[in-house]
Design a protein around this motif. Structure first.
Motif, PDB file in Angstrom:
ATOM      1  N   GLU A   1     -12.319  25.024 -15.563  1.00  0.00           N
ATOM      2  CA  GLU A   1     -12.259  25.276 -16.997  1.00  0.00           C
ATOM      3  C   GLU A   1     -11.535  26.592 -17.276  1.00  0.00           C
ATOM      4  OE1 GLU A   1     -16.013  26.011 -18.763  1.00  0.00           O
ATOM      5  OE2 GLU A   1     -15.371  25.416 -20.764  1.00  0.00           O
ATOM      6  N   GLU A   2     -11.837  27.633 -16.459  1.00  0.00           N
ATOM      7  CA  GLU A   2     -11.198  28.933 -16.663  1.00  0.00           C
ATOM      8  C   GLU A   2      -9.713  28.884 -16.358  1.00  0.00           C
ATOM      9  OE1 GLU A   2     -13.240  32.092 -14.643  1.00  0.00           O
ATOM     10  OE2 GLU A   2     -15.077  31.627 -15.780  1.00  0.00           O
ATOM     11  N   LEU A   3      -9.340  28.050 -15.374  1.00  0.00           N
ATOM     12  CA  LEU A   3      -7.951  28.020 -14.921  1.00  0.00           C
ATOM     13  C   LEU A   3      -7.071  27.098 -15.757  1.00  0.00           C
ATOM     14  CD1 LEU A   3      -8.171  27.979 -11.026  1.00  0.00           C
ATOM     15  CD2 LEU A   3      -7.143  29.742 -12.467  1.00  0.00           C
ATOM     16  N   VAL A   4      -7.700  26.221 -16.553  1.00  0.00           N
ATOM     17  CA  VAL A   4      -6.937  25.096 -17.100  1.00  0.00           C
ATOM     18  C   VAL A   4      -5.760  25.543 -17.984  1.00  0.00           C
ATOM     19  CG1 VAL A   4      -8.286  24.645 -19.205  1.00  0.00           C
ATOM     20  CG2 VAL A   4      -7.233  22.745 -17.958  1.00  0.00           C
ATOM     21  N   ASP A   5      -5.895  26.705 -18.681  1.00  0.00           N
ATOM     22  CA  ASP A   5      -4.806  27.145 -19.543  1.00  0.00           C
ATOM     23  C   ASP A   5      -3.709  27.851 -18.751  1.00  0.00           C
ATOM     24  OD1 ASP A   5      -6.010  26.163 -21.810  1.00  0.00           O
ATOM     25  OD2 ASP A   5      -7.287  27.950 -21.985  1.00  0.00           O
ATOM     26  N   ASP A   6      -4.139  28.760 -17.812  1.00  0.00           N
ATOM     27  CA  ASP A   6      -3.149  29.573 -17.110  1.00  0.00           C
ATOM     28  C   ASP A   6      -2.478  28.813 -15.973  1.00  0.00           C
ATOM     29  OD1 ASP A   6      -4.158  31.437 -18.769  1.00  0.00           O
ATOM     30  OD2 ASP A   6      -5.566  32.277 -17.273  1.00  0.00           O
ATOM     31  N   ASP A   7      -3.267  28.016 -15.250  1.00  0.00           N
ATOM     32  CA  ASP A   7      -2.699  27.376 -14.057  1.00  0.00           C
ATOM     33  C   ASP A   7      -3.190  25.926 -13.988  1.00  0.00           C
ATOM     34  OD1 ASP A   7      -1.734  26.654 -11.651  1.00  0.00           O
ATOM     35  OD2 ASP A   7      -2.599  28.334 -10.513  1.00  0.00           O
ATOM     36  N   PRO A   8      -2.615  25.083 -14.824  1.00  0.00           N
ATOM     37  CA  PRO A   8      -3.097  23.698 -14.887  1.00  0.00           C
ATOM     38  C   PRO A   8      -3.061  23.002 -13.526  1.00  0.00           C
ATOM     39  CG  PRO A   8      -1.415  24.109 -16.560  1.00  0.00           C
ATOM     40  CD  PRO A   8      -1.430  25.318 -15.675  1.00  0.00           C
ATOM     41  N   ALA A   9      -2.097  23.352 -12.703  1.00  0.00           N
ATOM     42  CA  ALA A   9      -1.984  22.675 -11.397  1.00  0.00           C
ATOM     43  C   ALA A   9      -3.211  22.988 -10.544  1.00  0.00           C
ATOM     44  CB  ALA A   9      -0.705  23.118 -10.691  1.00  0.00           C
ATOM     45  N   ALA A  10      -3.595  24.292 -10.515  1.00  0.00           N
ATOM     46  CA  ALA A  10      -4.768  24.683  -9.717  1.00  0.00           C
ATOM     47  C   ALA A  10      -6.024  24.051 -10.295  1.00  0.00           C
ATOM     48  CB  ALA A  10      -4.888  26.196  -9.703  1.00  0.00           C
ATOM     49  N   ALA A  11      -6.111  24.004 -11.632  1.00  0.00           N
ATOM     50  CA  ALA A  11      -7.278  23.386 -12.260  1.00  0.00           C
ATOM     51  C   ALA A  11      -7.410  21.928 -11.835  1.00  0.00           C
ATOM     52  CB  ALA A  11      -7.156  23.483 -13.777  1.00  0.00           C
ATOM     53  N   LYS A  12      -6.276  21.260 -11.748  1.00  0.00           N
ATOM     54  CA  LYS A  12      -6.275  19.848 -11.327  1.00  0.00           C
ATOM     55  C   LYS A  12      -6.834  19.696  -9.925  1.00  0.00           C
ATOM     56  CE  LYS A  12      -3.031  16.730 -13.494  1.00  0.00           C
ATOM     57  NZ  LYS A  12      -1.627  16.386 -13.623  1.00  0.00           N
ATOM     58  N   VAL A  13      -6.390  20.601  -9.043  1.00  0.00           N
ATOM     59  CA  VAL A  13      -6.888  20.551  -7.661  1.00  0.00           C
ATOM     60  C   VAL A  13      -8.406  20.716  -7.654  1.00  0.00           C
ATOM     61  CG1 VAL A  13      -6.887  21.749  -5.443  1.00  0.00           C
ATOM     62  CG2 VAL A  13      -4.744  21.386  -6.658  1.00  0.00           C
ATOM     63  N   LEU A  14      -8.870  21.695  -8.445  1.00  0.00           N
ATOM     64  CA  LEU A  14     -10.314  21.936  -8.497  1.00  0.00           C
ATOM     65  C   LEU A  14     -11.054  20.713  -9.043  1.00  0.00           C
ATOM     66  CD1 LEU A  14     -10.610  25.619  -9.741  1.00  0.00           C
ATOM     67  CD2 LEU A  14     -11.206  24.688  -7.504  1.00  0.00           C
ATOM     68  N   LEU A  15     -10.485  20.092 -10.063  1.00  0.00           N
ATOM     69  CA  LEU A  15     -11.144  18.920 -10.644  1.00  0.00           C
ATOM     70  C   LEU A  15     -11.234  17.790  -9.623  1.00  0.00           C
ATOM     71  CD1 LEU A  15      -9.832  18.928 -14.302  1.00  0.00           C
ATOM     72  CD2 LEU A  15     -12.173  19.255 -13.508  1.00  0.00           C
ATOM     73  N   ARG A  16     -10.153  17.655  -8.837  1.00  0.00           N
ATOM     74  CA  ARG A  16     -10.215  16.620  -7.803  1.00  0.00           C
ATOM     75  C   ARG A  16     -11.332  16.924  -6.812  1.00  0.00           C
ATOM     76  NH1 ARG A  16      -4.946  15.195  -6.525  1.00  0.00           N
ATOM     77  NH2 ARG A  16      -5.243  14.093  -8.481  1.00  0.00           N
ATOM     78  N   GLN A  17     -11.437  18.224  -6.459  1.00  0.00           N
ATOM     79  CA  GLN A  17     -12.526  18.631  -5.557  1.00  0.00           C
ATOM     80  C   GLN A  17     -13.887  18.268  -6.164  1.00  0.00           C
ATOM     81  OE1 GLN A  17     -12.447  22.750  -4.554  1.00  0.00           O
ATOM     82  NE2 GLN A  17     -10.544  22.559  -3.358  1.00  0.00           N
ATOM     83  N   ALA A  18     -14.001  18.562  -7.473  1.00  0.00           N
ATOM     84  CA  ALA A  18     -15.265  18.269  -8.151  1.00  0.00           C
ATOM     85  C   ALA A  18     -15.599  16.786  -8.036  1.00  0.00           C
ATOM     86  CB  ALA A  18     -15.174  18.678  -9.616  1.00  0.00           C
ATOM     87  N   GLN A  19     -14.564  15.972  -8.213  1.00  0.00           N
ATOM     88  CA  GLN A  19     -14.768  14.524  -8.113  1.00  0.00           C
ATOM     89  C   GLN A  19     -15.255  14.136  -6.722  1.00  0.00           C
ATOM     90  OE1 GLN A  19     -11.559  11.547  -8.243  1.00  0.00           O
ATOM     91  NE2 GLN A  19     -11.855  11.673 -10.458  1.00  0.00           N
ATOM     92  N   GLU A  20     -14.626  14.753  -5.718  1.00  0.00           N
ATOM     93  CA  GLU A  20     -15.042  14.444  -4.348  1.00  0.00           C
ATOM     94  C   GLU A  20     -16.487  14.881  -4.109  1.00  0.00           C
ATOM     95  OE1 GLU A  20     -11.994  16.213  -1.977  1.00  0.00           O
ATOM     96  OE2 GLU A  20     -10.569  14.659  -2.611  1.00  0.00           O
ATOM     97  N   SER A  21     -16.805  16.071  -4.664  1.00  0.00           N
ATOM     98  CA  SER A  21     -18.176  16.576  -4.530  1.00  0.00           C
ATOM     99  C   SER A  21     -19.172  15.592  -5.115  1.00  0.00           C
ATOM    100  CB  SER A  21     -18.318  17.873  -5.305  1.00  0.00           C
ATOM    101  OG  SER A  21     -18.394  18.942  -4.469  1.00  0.00           O
ATOM    102  N   SER A  22     -18.857  15.079  -6.291  1.00  0.00           N
ATOM    103  CA  SER A  22     -19.801  14.174  -6.937  1.00  0.00           C
ATOM    104  C   SER A  22     -19.934  12.892  -6.121  1.00  0.00           C
ATOM    105  CB  SER A  22     -19.387  13.890  -8.375  1.00  0.00           C
ATOM    106  OG  SER A  22     -18.322  12.975  -8.411  1.00  0.00           O
ATOM    107  N   SER A  23     -18.801  12.431  -5.556  1.00  0.00           N
ATOM    108  CA  SER A  23     -18.879  11.236  -4.709  1.00  0.00           C
ATOM    109  C   SER A  23     -19.761  11.491  -3.496  1.00  0.00           C
ATOM    110  CB  SER A  23     -17.488  10.824  -4.223  1.00  0.00           C
ATOM    111  OG  SER A  23     -16.823  10.138  -5.241  1.00  0.00           O
ATOM    112  N   ALA A  24     -19.584  12.677  -2.899  1.00  0.00           N
ATOM    113  CA  ALA A  24     -20.378  13.002  -1.709  1.00  0.00           C
ATOM    114  C   ALA A  24     -21.858  13.076  -2.073  1.00  0.00           C
ATOM    115  CB  ALA A  24     -19.902  14.320  -1.107  1.00  0.00           C
ATOM    116  N   ALA A  25     -22.162  13.691  -3.235  1.00  0.00           N
ATOM    117  CA  ALA A  25     -23.558  13.788  -3.663  1.00  0.00           C
ATOM    118  C   ALA A  25     -24.148  12.396  -3.829  1.00  0.00           C
ATOM    119  CB  ALA A  25     -23.661  14.566  -4.969  1.00  0.00           C
ATOM    120  N   LEU A  26     -23.365  11.511  -4.440  1.00  0.00           N
ATOM    121  CA  LEU A  26     -23.847  10.137  -4.625  1.00  0.00           C
ATOM    122  C   LEU A  26     -24.084   9.455  -3.278  1.00  0.00           C
ATOM    123  CD1 LEU A  26     -21.774   8.789  -7.619  1.00  0.00           C
ATOM    124  CD2 LEU A  26     -24.255   8.824  -7.392  1.00  0.00           C
ATOM    125  N   ARG A  27     -23.148   9.703  -2.342  1.00  0.00           N
ATOM    126  CA  ARG A  27     -23.281   9.087  -1.032  1.00  0.00           C
ATOM    127  C   ARG A  27     -24.586   9.539  -0.372  1.00  0.00           C
ATOM    128  NH1 ARG A  27     -18.039   9.606   0.129  1.00  0.00           N
ATOM    129  NH2 ARG A  27     -18.357  11.628   1.119  1.00  0.00           N
TER     130      ARG A  27
END
Lengths: 217, 538
Positions: free
Chosen positions: B270-296
């Motif tokens: 959220e903090e990065l999304v304005d200044d560095d959208p590319a990095a924010a995207k990477v983090l969001l993908r990580q978040a998605q993976e984290s949630s998948s792992a938690a579900l697993r």
């Protein structure tokens, strides 16, 4: 494309409705129990049904039973089953009639929106969409099988992709290969497993699933 | 056993019991005397000794009857009290008095235990009653046969030249002529036959009589059951608490930690999304993976708590799903109709899963056969593998776990695993199928029915078994049938036959009434005998 959706959790039902609508699908009914599902499937005759396995009132496999019942009445009805967990047992039941047009995915596959919508479309068009976890389990329980053991690791990856229901192009994208290479792998896999070669994606996938399904029965 | 042999065995056993009667009488005298000496004169030390003697005698009777009937009579005695423990000052306290040596407190404890044990007093009652009741049961058939044989021999023995012209009186009839002697032969024959017929029945009755007094009283049986249930409950609650702790730990270390990380990743994005959208995207993908792992991880946990297939499809399909996921070649046969209670399903599922895992891990098996069926209120599962065998529940941690899981349901685990295989593990859980057992708490308590069925005969029955046969046989046989015979043949000697003392018109009605009374008492007894015979056959 007209969709009947059965999901008892409001948040997920709502999210799925938005997601599918955003991708140009029409939700003709969004229901929350097994009985309503069966009624909606009969009344609406949708292009595809997206169904949660566990539904009220019994919270057992109500959704799966309703979908299987609807498919007995209308054998070509495409059904995509969603669940919090995947079981080979259910996958085998869905695949048993060998007609295709079935999908079985974990609920968290919804996170990857585009892939999920692709799966819905594929099932609606008569293809299959099997969760990678189901395929991994199917492959694992066939691991001691002689012909499967002869596959190279790369061929096993391609086989898994096929079993999930992906087209050559999709497998190529996923594994960073050329389509030509994938097609070469599929030919050698079919030769090793002694399956009749076929150019039709759907028929090919069904042959692979029938192979995996039939071995342990 | 052939019929003649059965009759002979019964008479032989009756003879043994008659021979034992003096011993019982002697012990009875000792016991009663010791009671007087111990409680009258205060010489308490004789009491434990006399009780020991009584118990020895009672155990002899238990052993004898257990052997004869094939149904051992269990020992009813409470266990001996624990040894007294010295207090912090090294002295032993008993009822507020402090002793230097443990001998006296131990003696008091022992006497107290003997006095409060119901079995002591039931033994004493048996000692007093058995030389009368038991002896009568054993001796009557013997006497009937002996006296009958004597009656049949009367014509041979009767000698007119014998002084007084009478040999004796037989069954109350004076034998004054050869004719009377001959007339009494059928009486002797009937007596003999009745004695033979009564032999095995008297022995069954005697066994019942002994069991009634010498088997554990219902109260001691219940006390033992309560102790056993208490132990099981403790084991079950301990195990459950450990499971809950394990689940808490797994949730804490797994999904909970992942979801915390997920939240942090999302806020970073959220903090990065304005200044560095590319990095924010990477983090969001990580978040998605984290949630998948938690579900697993949650899925794995749920499987360990209560597998979803079990909830959705029941035990049969859950075991089938288990077989499909197994790396071994597993065949499953299921024969379950109706609904099993949830806790039983769960216990059986995890038991089978554990045994299957063992077969893969320790036995190096390739093929496993699982049979699952429900019959006669018992759920049974057998798992047979072609591995190398040698499994032992005592050492195998897995099998121990299986035992712990099924224990609260009165489940049993049996293992047959010779070196070299094959191994068969069988699990049995008593549990009725159907609706009545689905509600927790309403199911029949296992073992309760069996306990009641084994229960003691009531006090009324005690008297019935002891007195009814004597009364009824007296009414039926001498007072009814013999008196009738005498009426037919005509005699002057009225002896003790009630009917012969009656005025003329009432004689036959009295005889008939006696016969009817005898038969009315004999019928329920016959039924009882048949029943106890059936029990013994079981």
């Amino acid at each position: 494309m007209r969709v009947v959706l059965a999901e008892d959790q409001y948040l997920l039902r709502d999210g799925l409705t938005r997601l599918l609508q955003a991708h140009g699908m029409e939700i003709c009914a969004a229901v929350e129990s097994g009985d309503e599902l069966l009624a909606a499937l009969r009344a609406e005759r949708p292009d595809v049904a997206v169904v949660d396995i566990r539904l009220p009132p019994t919270f057992t496999d109500e959704g799966l039973q309703a979908a299987l019942a609807a498919r007995r009445e209308r054998p070509d009805l495409p059904v995509l089953i969603l669940s919090q967990h995947v079981e080979q047992l259910y996958a085998r039941e869905l695949l048993a009639d060998g007609r295709g047009a079935v999908g079985y995915l974990l609920k968290d596959r919804v996170f990857a929106a585009r892939q999920f919508v692709d799966s819905v479309r594929r099932v609606a068009e008569g293809g299959t969409a099997m969760d990678p976890e189901v395929i991994a389990k199917l492959l694992a329980s066939n691991a001691r099988d002689e012909p499967l053991g002869r596959l190279t690791p790369r061929e096993r990856e391609v086989l898994a992709g096929m079993a999930e229901g992906r087209s050559n192009a999709a497998i190529a994208r996923q594994l960073f290969l050329s389509e030509g290479a994938v097609s070469k792998y599929t030919t050698s896999i079919f030769a090793k497993l002694d399956l009749p070669p076929s150019d039709d994606d759907n028929r090919r996938v069904r042959a692979v699933l029938a192979y995996l399904n039939g071995r342990v029965e | 056993m052939s019929r003649p042999r059965r009759y002979a065995t019964a008479l032989g056993r009756a003879l043994v019991l008659v021979a034992l009667a003096p011993l019982v009488t002697l012990v009875q005298a000792v016991m009663l005397a010791s009671l007087v000496v111990a409680f009258g004169l205060g010489l308490m030390f004789v009491f434990p000794w006399a009780v020991g003697l009584t118990r020895g005698t009672a155990n002899l009777a238990r052993a004898v009857h257990g052997r004869w009937t094939g149904r051992p009579i269990p020992s009813p005695y409470l266990p001996a009290p624990p040894h007294p423990r010295p207090g912090p000052d090294g002295r032993y306290r008993h009822l507020g008095i402090s002793y230097r040596s443990p001998a006296l407190p131990e003696f008091f404890e022992r006497v107290h235990r003997l006095l409060s044990d119901r079995a002591t007093w039931r033994d004493t009652l048996w000692l007093v009653a058995d030389p009368v009741v038991g002896l009568a049961m054993a001796a009557l058939p013997l006497l009937a046969v002996g006296y009958g044989l004597f009656g049949m021999a009367l014509p041979l023995l009767w000698d007119p030249s014998y002084p007084g012209d009478t040999l004796a009186d037989y069954a109350g009839v004076e034998v004054a002529s050869h004719g009377t002697a001959l007339a009494l032969v059928p009486v002797g024959a009937v007596l003999c036959a009745v004695g033979l017929w009564a032999g095995p029945r008297a022995m069954a009755l005697h066994a019942r009589w002994t069991r009634t007094l010498l088997a554990p009283a219902r109260a001691s049986e219940l006390a033992l059951q309560v102790a056993e249930l208490d132990r099981k409950r403790t084991a079950a609650t301990d195990w459950q608490a450990a499971e809950v702790r394990r689940i808490e730990r797994d949730l804490h270390d797994g999904p909970q930690a992942r979801i915390v990380a997920l939240g942090m990743t999302v806020s970073a994005a959220e903090e990065l999304v304005d200044d560095d959208p590319a990095a924010a995207k990477v983090l969001l993908r990580q978040a998605q993976e984290s949630s998948s792992a938690a579900l697993r991880e949650l899925r794995g946990l749920v499987r360990g708590i209560h597998p979803p297939v079990l909830a959705e499809r029941g035990l049969g399909d859950a075991v089938r799903a288990l077989a499909l996921d197994s790396a071994l070649d597993v065949r499953v046969e299921v024969d379950l109709r109706g609904q099993l209670p949830d806790p039983v399903q769960s216990a059986a599922y995890f038991a089978v899963a554990e045994i299957l895992a063992n077969a893969g891990k320790h036995a190096a098996a390739d093929r496993v056969d699982i049979d699952l069926w429900h019959r006669d209120g018992v759920l049974r599962a057998t798992v047979t593998d072609d591995g190398r065998g040698g499994a032992e529940p005592a050492t195998g941690g897995g099998l121990r776990g299986v035992e712990r899981r099924i224990k609260p349901f009165d489940g049993v685990l049996a293992v047959s695993s010779p070196q070299g295989g094959p191994t068969t593990v069988a699990v049995e859980i008593p549990c009725p199928l159907g609706e009545e057992c689905c509600e927790p708490g309403t199911g029949p308590v296992p073992g309760a029915g069996a306990g009641a069925a084994r229960g003691e005969a009531g006090r009324g029955e005690l008297w019935l078994t002891a007195l009814a046969p004597v009364l009824c046989s007296v009414a039926l046989f001498p007072q009814g049938l013999v008196a009738g015979l005498l009426l037919i043949f005509g005699t002057d000697n009225r002896s003790w036959f009630l009917a012969l003392y009656m005025p003329e018109p009432l004689r036959w009605p009295t005889v008939l009434a006696m016969v009817a009374l005898g038969l009315s008492g004999v019928r329920p007894l016959l039924r009882r005998w048949r029943k106890s015979g059936a029990e013994q056959r079981c």
